[in-house]
Design an enzyme around this catalytic site. Structure first.
Site, PDB file in Angstrom:
ATOM      1  CG  ASN A  61     -13.662  67.153 -95.401  1.00  0.00           C
ATOM      2  OD1 ASN A  61     -13.258  66.372 -94.353  1.00  0.00           O
ATOM      3  ND2 ASN A  61     -12.795  67.917 -96.102  1.00  0.00           N
ATOM      4  CE  LYS A  63     -13.208  71.411 -94.257  1.00  0.00           C
ATOM      5  NZ  LYS A  63     -12.486  72.406 -94.944  1.00  0.00           N
ATOM      6  CG  HIS A  68      -9.098  68.694 -98.397  1.00  0.00           C
ATOM      7  ND1 HIS A  68      -8.629  69.989 -97.735  1.00  0.00           N
ATOM      8  CD2 HIS A  68     -10.510  68.954 -98.483  1.00  0.00           C
ATOM      9  CE1 HIS A  68      -9.858  70.718 -97.678  1.00  0.00           C
ATOM     10  NE2 HIS A  68     -11.039  70.075 -98.005  1.00  0.00           N
ATOM     11  CD  GLU A 121      -8.921  72.159 -95.179  1.00  0.00           C
ATOM     12  OE1 GLU A 121      -9.168  71.069 -94.244  1.00  0.00           O
ATOM     13  OE2 GLU A 121     -10.031  73.064 -95.037  1.00  0.00           O
ATOM     14  CD  GLU A 129     -13.296  70.674-101.905  1.00  0.00           C
ATOM     15  OE1 GLU A 129     -14.328  70.396-101.324  1.00  0.00           O
ATOM     16  OE2 GLU A 129     -12.447  70.265-101.227  1.00  0.00           O
ATOM     17  N   GLY A 143     -14.257  77.248 -96.839  1.00  0.00           N
ATOM     18  CA  GLY A 143     -14.353  77.778 -95.378  1.00  0.00           C
ATOM     19  C   GLY A 143     -14.245  79.298 -95.651  1.00  0.00           C
ATOM     20  CB  SER A 165     -18.512  78.545 -99.033  1.00  0.00           C
ATOM     21  OG  SER A 165     -17.372  78.735 -98.591  1.00  0.00           O
TER      22      SER A 165
END
Ligand code: PEP
Length: 249
Positions: free
Chosen positions: A11, A13, A94, A96, A166, A172, A211
């Protein structure tokens, strides 16, 4: 030994440029992974990635799609358009997008269904925040996210996609879930799927994301219900992504 083949997805991003992507694709082609691999760039680079992966077993995916079909929806992209651009996969829900763009459980479920209807294989993301984990609500939150997907999609359909666990606190942040923490939630997701369809639960790939690095991937991928990974930061460096893929075999 499970029948599930490991799957590792990159991904990117909102990162990359035509020049950087070309270098990445060149590096990736130097040492193609043996596991199933998906690369998800921003929309505008999908065609470049599709062309760059041509002749390899790796496939391209998008990072989002519209829950609508074609029409007057400014700024949106349909599943059919992504297929037309050469995408085979799409990341859905996701964290985010859930946190920054207000995507709720029901919309995520609708997008997963739209992906299947349009011919894409969704990688549906679920996961709890740190506050939810500390409040002991991890299983409840993930179950609600999964149930919303199952309200829109049959369990048998999910076999053609994947579910990515996740934990938001691990994305991150450099703070990876321990293999035991991840395995515990993966097993719970598979058990909840099995309540609906035992065969589909056994065949659906559950990816871990948060991560994942070359140094911790093997231990995570060894867990019995972890069938691969969704890789953010470490996927931006082709050599690191390849090292993570190598850990998945
Ligand atoms: C992700 O965004 O899907 C992700 C897992 O990110 P990172 O690997 O950077 O934690």
């Amino acid at each position: 030994m499970s029948m599930r083949r490991k799957l590792v997805a990159a991904n990117w991003k909102m990162n990359g440029s035509r020049a950087e992507n070309a270098r990445w694709l060149h590096g990736f082609r130097d040492a193609l992974p043996a596991c199933e691999t998906v690369v998800c760039p921003p929309f505008v680079y999908l065609s470049q990635v599709v062309e760059g992966l041509a002749g390899t077993a790796a496939e391209a995916g998008a990072q989002n799609l519209s829950d609508r079909t074609a029409g007057a929806w400014t700024g949106e992209v349909t599943a059919e358009m992504l297929v037309d651009a050469g995408a085979k996969w799409v990341i859905v829900g996701h964290s985010e997008r859930r946190a920054a763009y207000g995507e709720g459980d029901d919309l995520v479920g609708a997008k997963a269904a739209r992906a299947f209807a349009g011919g894409l294989r969704p990688i549906v993301c679920v996961g709890e925040t740190l506050a939810q984990r500390e409040a002991g609500r991890t299983q409840e939150v993930v179950a609600a996210q999964l149930d919303a997907v199952l309200a829109h999609c049959a369990p048998a359909q999910l076999v053609g996609g994947a579910i990515a666990y996740e934990p938001v606190w691990a994305i991150g942040t450099g703070r990876t879930a321990t293999p035991e923490q991840a395995q515990e939630v993966h097993a719970a997701i598979r058990a909840r799927l099995a309540e609906r369809d035992a065969g589909a639960a056994e065949a659906t790939r559950l990816l871990y994301g948060g991560s994942v690095k070359p140094g911790n991937a093997a231990e995570l991928f060894r867990q019995s219900d972890i069938d691969g990974g969704l890789i953010g930061g470490a996927s931006l460096v082709a050599a690191d992504f390849l090292a993570i893929c190598a850990a998945a075999i």
